[in-house]
Design an enzyme around this catalytic site. Structure first.
Site, PDB file in Angstrom:
ATOM      1  N   GLY A 112       0.738  -1.110  -0.143  1.00  0.00           N
ATOM      2  CA  GLY A 112       0.010   0.139  -0.078  1.00  0.00           C
ATOM      3  C   GLY A 112       0.888   1.172   0.011  1.00  0.00           C
ATOM      4  N   ASP A 113       0.137   2.393  -0.180  1.00  0.00           N
ATOM      5  CA  ASP A 113       0.751   3.709  -0.125  1.00  0.00           C
ATOM      6  C   ASP A 113       1.857   3.879  -1.147  1.00  0.00           C
ATOM      7  OD1 ASP A 113      -0.904   4.400   2.026  1.00  0.00           O
ATOM      8  OD2 ASP A 113       0.404   3.499   3.443  1.00  0.00           O
TER       9      ASP A 113
ATOM     10  N   LYS B 173      -0.320   5.256  -5.650  1.00  0.00           N
ATOM     11  CA  LYS B 173      -1.631   4.945  -6.509  1.00  0.00           C
ATOM     12  C   LYS B 173      -2.506   6.157  -6.808  1.00  0.00           C
ATOM     13  CE  LYS B 173      -3.215   2.163  -3.520  1.00  0.00           C
ATOM     14  NZ  LYS B 173      -2.038   2.027  -2.649  1.00  0.00           N
TER      15      LYS B 173
ATOM     16  N   ASN C  46     -10.132   2.626   4.832  1.00  0.00           N
ATOM     17  CA  ASN C  46      -8.702   2.599   5.317  1.00  0.00           C
ATOM     18  C   ASN C  46      -7.607   3.147   4.254  1.00  0.00           C
ATOM     19  OD1 ASN C  46      -9.643   0.794   3.500  1.00  0.00           O
ATOM     20  ND2 ASN C  46      -8.603  -1.027   4.321  1.00  0.00           N
TER      21      ASN C  46
ATOM     22  N   GLY D  93      -5.939   5.894   1.887  1.00  0.00           N
ATOM     23  CA  GLY D  93      -5.632   7.085   1.952  1.00  0.00           C
ATOM     24  C   GLY D  93      -4.915   7.419   0.650  1.00  0.00           C
ATOM     25  N   HIS D  94      -5.558   8.071  -0.562  1.00  0.00           N
ATOM     26  CA  HIS D  94      -4.798   8.108  -1.681  1.00  0.00           C
ATOM     27  C   HIS D  94      -4.728   9.825  -2.045  1.00  0.00           C
ATOM     28  CE1 HIS D  94      -6.425   4.235  -3.309  1.00  0.00           C
ATOM     29  NE2 HIS D  94      -5.809   4.033  -2.111  1.00  0.00           N
TER      30      HIS D  94
ATOM     31  N   GLN E 161      -4.851  -0.168  -1.323  1.00  0.00           N
ATOM     32  CA  GLN E 161      -4.209  -1.144  -0.493  1.00  0.00           C
ATOM     33  C   GLN E 161      -3.017  -1.539  -1.572  1.00  0.00           C
ATOM     34  OE1 GLN E 161      -7.567  -1.747   0.584  1.00  0.00           O
ATOM     35  NE2 GLN E 161      -7.064  -0.020   1.782  1.00  0.00           N
TER      36      GLN E 161
ATOM     37  N   THR F 159      -5.173  -6.979   4.572  1.00  0.00           N
ATOM     38  CA  THR F 159      -6.552  -6.211   4.826  1.00  0.00           C
ATOM     39  C   THR F 159      -7.492  -7.362   4.541  1.00  0.00           C
ATOM     40  OG1 THR F 159      -7.898  -4.440   4.361  1.00  0.00           O
ATOM     41  CG2 THR F 159      -6.650  -5.187   2.597  1.00  0.00           C
TER      42      THR F 159
ATOM     43  N   ARG G  57       0.282   7.374  11.215  1.00  0.00           N
ATOM     44  CA  ARG G  57       1.496   6.487  11.709  1.00  0.00           C
ATOM     45  C   ARG G  57       2.691   6.752  10.947  1.00  0.00           C
ATOM     46  NH1 ARG G  57      -1.541   0.716  12.360  1.00  0.00           N
ATOM     47  NH2 ARG G  57      -1.703   1.267  10.301  1.00  0.00           N
TER      48      ARG G  57
ATOM     49  N   ARG H 182       5.434   5.086   8.509  1.00  0.00           N
ATOM     50  CA  ARG H 182       5.448   3.772   7.841  1.00  0.00           C
ATOM     51  C   ARG H 182       6.920   3.285   8.155  1.00  0.00           C
ATOM     52  NH1 ARG H 182       3.272   7.182   2.727  1.00  0.00           N
ATOM     53  NH2 ARG H 182       0.926   7.027   3.082  1.00  0.00           N
TER      54      ARG H 182
ATOM     55  N   LYS I 145       8.371   7.986  -6.531  1.00  0.00           N
ATOM     56  CA  LYS I 145       9.211   8.494  -5.482  1.00  0.00           C
ATOM     57  C   LYS I 145      10.803   8.412  -5.829  1.00  0.00           C
ATOM     58  CE  LYS I 145       6.938   9.128  -1.774  1.00  0.00           C
ATOM     59  NZ  LYS I 145       6.221   8.819  -0.125  1.00  0.00           N
TER      60      LYS I 145
HETATM   61  P1  GDP Z   1      -1.570   5.702  -2.264  1.00  0.00           P
HETATM   62  O1  GDP Z   1      -2.157   5.346  -1.001  1.00  0.00           O
HETATM   63  O2  GDP Z   1      -1.072   4.600  -2.999  1.00  0.00           O
HETATM   64  O3  GDP Z   1      -2.351   6.600  -3.139  1.00  0.00           O
HETATM   65  O4  GDP Z   1      -0.365   6.499  -1.649  1.00  0.00           O
HETATM   66  P2  GDP Z   1      -0.183   7.662  -0.518  1.00  0.00           P
HETATM   67  O5  GDP Z   1      -1.007   8.963  -0.967  1.00  0.00           O
HETATM   68  O6  GDP Z   1      -0.978   6.875   0.742  1.00  0.00           O
HETATM   69  O7  GDP Z   1       1.239   7.762  -0.155  1.00  0.00           O
HETATM   70  C1  GDP Z   1       1.881   8.336  -1.278  1.00  0.00           C
HETATM   71  C2  GDP Z   1       2.684   9.570  -0.959  1.00  0.00           C
HETATM   72  O8  GDP Z   1       3.865  10.129  -1.675  1.00  0.00           O
HETATM   73  C3  GDP Z   1       1.685  10.731  -1.060  1.00  0.00           C
HETATM   74  O9  GDP Z   1       1.954  11.651   0.143  1.00  0.00           O
HETATM   75  C4  GDP Z   1       2.081  11.516  -2.395  1.00  0.00           C
HETATM   76  O10 GDP Z   1       1.831  12.921  -2.346  1.00  0.00           O
HETATM   77  C5  GDP Z   1       3.464  10.967  -2.390  1.00  0.00           C
HETATM   78  N1  GDP Z   1       4.036  10.849  -3.767  1.00  0.00           N
HETATM   79  C6  GDP Z   1       3.687  10.084  -4.838  1.00  0.00           C
HETATM   80  N2  GDP Z   1       4.533  10.069  -5.904  1.00  0.00           N
HETATM   81  C7  GDP Z   1       5.724  10.614  -5.485  1.00  0.00           C
HETATM   82  C8  GDP Z   1       6.861  11.043  -5.842  1.00  0.00           C
HETATM   83  O11 GDP Z   1       7.409  10.689  -7.078  1.00  0.00           O
HETATM   84  N3  GDP Z   1       7.849  11.823  -4.992  1.00  0.00           N
HETATM   85  C9  GDP Z   1       7.647  12.110  -3.839  1.00  0.00           C
HETATM   86  N4  GDP Z   1       8.500  12.720  -3.139  1.00  0.00           N
HETATM   87  N5  GDP Z   1       6.244  11.869  -3.446  1.00  0.00           N
HETATM   88  C10 GDP Z   1       5.419  11.164  -4.026  1.00  0.00           C
HETATM   89  P1  IMO Z   2      -3.864   2.716   0.607  1.00  0.00           P
HETATM   90  O1  IMO Z   2      -5.148   2.469  -0.313  1.00  0.00           O
HETATM   91  C1  IMO Z   2      -1.133   1.017   3.653  1.00  0.00           C
HETATM   92  C2  IMO Z   2      -2.963  -2.029   6.211  1.00  0.00           C
HETATM   93  C3  IMO Z   2      -3.074  -1.632   7.777  1.00  0.00           C
HETATM   94  C4  IMO Z   2      -2.977  -3.077   8.275  1.00  0.00           C
HETATM   95  C5  IMO Z   2      -3.509  -3.943   7.310  1.00  0.00           C
HETATM   96  C6  IMO Z   2      -5.271  -4.261   7.861  1.00  0.00           C
HETATM   97  O2  IMO Z   2      -3.520   3.860   1.017  1.00  0.00           O
HETATM   98  O3  IMO Z   2      -2.636   2.073  -0.026  1.00  0.00           O
HETATM   99  P2  IMO Z   2      -7.290  -2.869   7.846  1.00  0.00           P
HETATM  100  O4  IMO Z   2      -7.637  -1.613   8.510  1.00  0.00           O
HETATM  101  O5  IMO Z   2      -7.217  -2.604   6.209  1.00  0.00           O
HETATM  102  O6  IMO Z   2      -8.104  -3.950   8.358  1.00  0.00           O
HETATM  103  O7  IMO Z   2      -5.800  -3.019   8.168  1.00  0.00           O
HETATM  104  O8  IMO Z   2      -3.715  -3.230   6.260  1.00  0.00           O
HETATM  105  N1  IMO Z   2      -3.455  -1.086   5.244  1.00  0.00           N
HETATM  106  C7  IMO Z   2      -2.969  -0.340   4.564  1.00  0.00           C
HETATM  107  N2  IMO Z   2      -1.646   0.166   4.581  1.00  0.00           N
HETATM  108  N3  IMO Z   2      -2.051   1.647   2.782  1.00  0.00           N
HETATM  109  C8  IMO Z   2      -3.322   1.181   2.866  1.00  0.00           C
HETATM  110  O9  IMO Z   2      -4.262   1.943   1.834  1.00  0.00           O
HETATM  111  C9  IMO Z   2      -3.937   0.574   3.925  1.00  0.00           C
HETATM  112  N4  IMO Z   2      -5.049   0.042   4.253  1.00  0.00           N
HETATM  113  C10 IMO Z   2      -4.929  -0.817   5.134  1.00  0.00           C
HETATM  114  O10 IMO Z   2      -2.046  -0.698   8.271  1.00  0.00           O
HETATM  115  O11 IMO Z   2      -1.474  -3.423   8.304  1.00  0.00           O
HETATM  116 MG    MG Z   3      -2.264   5.679   1.172  1.00  0.00          MG
END
Ligand code: GDP
Ligand code: IMO
Ligand code: MG
Length: 443
Positions: free
Chosen positions: A12-13, A16, A38, A40-41, A224, A239, A303, A305, A331
């Site tokens: 995840g994270d 996306k 759950n 966070g995009h 995720q 998840t 939290r 990561r 990144k």
């Molecule tokens: P997602 O859950 O997969 O949509 O990812 P998140 O939004 O939770 O986490 C990705 C984080 O990295 C966010 O704060 C984005 O703004 C940031 N991000 C995405 N692409 C890049 C990149 O190429 N470089 C940097 N420095 N940050 C990025």
């Molecule tokens: P995005 O879409 C990162 C993780 C939680 C935990 C496990 C189960 O932003 O990538 P849950 O609340 O789903 O039952 O938790 O999954 N988790 C994520 N980790 N990015 C996420 O979403 C997540 N959604 C759940 O930290 O380990």
């Molecule tokens: Mg996220």
């Protein structure tokens, strides 16, 4: 025109949200297929920073249809809060936003059960986001879940709620010595949510398949990541939904024959939010450096990561189980200034070399990652938009990622903003993609 699935390849994270935002420009419909709040995009554009939990990241574009598919679990309070927050920022959410009548609902007792269950596990807790996701999917599988469509029918909703609250209260009171819930209070609260959301609830399988029939282009936004998928992930530290690409079909009611491609999103290093094995985790100041430079703090939970080097075993597995057609790597800029960069190609455990992901958590917990070491680059990549301008060391590192992951790279992200992106090949474009090796030679 392409119908494309976007899926996280790690835990995840991966970024996306940013990639979905970019590709949404060429889509007619953007649909979330699993998970709930759950997720966070993050999307950053000229109007500011937006974090989406339930709404598809395509909602920022005018004229796109945005859908929450049947595979998602919806917390109505969270959804309404998100809609209000966006509308306050000037984003229009009208008839273009549709929620499946088959999507299951998260109720207050789901969060209570999750909290109690996590507490009772002690050091073996999953580290969930506390959004009630697991218990809501458990009800769905136990065939007692309440769906968005049920909320619109007061008699049906009340009957189901009465039955469920009776069962959940027994569970909470006897097993966890916690106070139970009152039916009437939840009923009134959720009837209010139903009134607010009713105009958005529909049969989205018809909407999506009709759109495809008309030749429109659908982007399936996964939440995720592959290793958090309930079937393919590091079970039980996962998840409770089908985050992998297969979930795009079951979670929307669109058949596999209608999907043209699957793009995997991978950070050029690795992070993990909750508990569970993480072979390349760095507990030293190198990991701290990745966390600080990459601003690795949860978009939903806040939290910190856990961070580590890129794990080729993890992403190659994602290529296989999702049938990835290409990668977007994100990144790259975070690695600017690192003297050396490591890439894991296998795990050594008890004298055996593992080239493939193991289902045995003991192996993943106690293995020694096998690394290749790369020289870092001195010239920053931050904000670059052209592949030609990348330092040669960065090109070498990315080429090796392609080889180890067994998947060509289409997009390289060099910063969090929309424009900080190198697009080698747009997977939403009508043409069929060429193999990366050939297209790179041409460049
Ligand atoms: P997602 O859950 O997969 O949509 O990812 P998140 O939004 O939770 O986490 C990705 C984080 O990295 C966010 O704060 C984005 O703004 C940031 N991000 C995405 N692409 C890049 C990149 O190429 N470089 C940097 N420095 N940050 C990025
Ligand atoms: P995005 O879409 C990162 C993780 C939680 C935990 C496990 C189960 O932003 O990538 P849950 O609340 O789903 O039952 O938790 O999954 N988790 C994520 N980790 N990015 C996420 O979403 C997540 N959604 C759940 O930290 O380990
Ligand atoms: Mg996220």
């Amino acid at each position: 025109m392409a119908n494309l699935v976007i899926v996280g390849t790690q835990w995840g994270d991966e970024g996306k949200g940013k990639i979905v935002d970019i590709l949404s420009r060429d889509a007619d419909v953007v649909v979330r297929y699993q998970g709930g709040s759950n997720a966070g995009h993050t999307v950053i554009n000229q109007h500011g920073t937006f974090v989406f939990h339930l709404l598809p990241s395509g909602i920022l574009y005018r004229g796109k249809t945005c859908v929450i598919g049947n595979g998602v679990v919806v917390d109505p309070a969270s959804l309404i809060e998100e809609m209000d927050g966006l509308q306050a920022k000037g984003v229009k959410i009208g008839r273009n936003f549709v929620v499946s009548e088959r999507a299951h609902v998260i109720l207050p007792y789901h969060k209570a059960i999750e909290k109690a269950s996590e507490q009772s596990k002690g050091s073996r807790k999953i580290g969930t986001t506390g959004r009630g996701i697991g218990p809501s999917y458990a009800d769905k599988m136990a065939r007692i879940g309440i769906r968005m469509g049920d909320l619109l029918n007061p008699q049906l909703f009340r009957r189901k709620l009465e039955e469920n609250v009776a069962e959940m209260n027994t569970f909470l009171e006897r097993l966890y010595q916690m106070e139970g819930f009152q039916v009437e209070k939840i009923f009134q609260q959720y009837r209010g949510y139903a009134d607010r959301l009713k105009d958005h609830v529909a049969d989205t399988t018809v909407l999506l398949n009709n759109a495809i029939e008309r030749g429109e282009c659908v982007l399936f936004e996964g939440a995720q990541g592959t290793h958090l998928d309930v079937d393919c992930g590091t079970y039980p530290y996962v998840t409770s939904s089908s985050a992998a690409a297969g979930g795009a079909c079951t979670g929307t009611g669109v058949g596999p024959t209608k999907i043209d491609g699957v793009m995997g999103i991978a950070k050029v290093y690795t992070t993990r939010g909750g508990g569970g094995p993480f072979p390349t985790e760095l507990l030293d100041n190198v990991g701290g450096g990745l966390q600080e430079r990459g601003k690795e703090f949860g978009a939903t939970t806040g939290r910190p990561r856990r961070c580590g080097w890129f794990d080729g075993v993890v992403v190659r597995y994602a290529t296989r189980v999702n049938g990835l057609t290409s990668l977007a790597v994100t990144k790259l800029d975070v690695l600017d200034g690192f003297k050396e960069i490591k890439l894991c190609t296998g795990y050594r455990y008890n004298g055996t070399l593992y080239k493939d992901m193991s289902a045995d958590l003991q192996v993943l917990t106690d293995c020694e990652p096998v690394y290749e070491t790369f020289r870092g680059w001195a010239t920053p990549t931050t904000g670059l938009t052209s592949y030609a301008k990348l330092p040669p060391q960065a090109k070498r590192y990315l080429a090796r990622i392609e080889e180890v992951a067994a998947c060509p790279i289409d997009i390289i992200s060099t910063g969090s903003k929309r424009e900080e992106t190198i697009v080698l090949n747009n997977p939403m474009a009508p043409k069929r993609r060429r193999p990366m090796a050939k297209s790179r030679r041409k460049r």
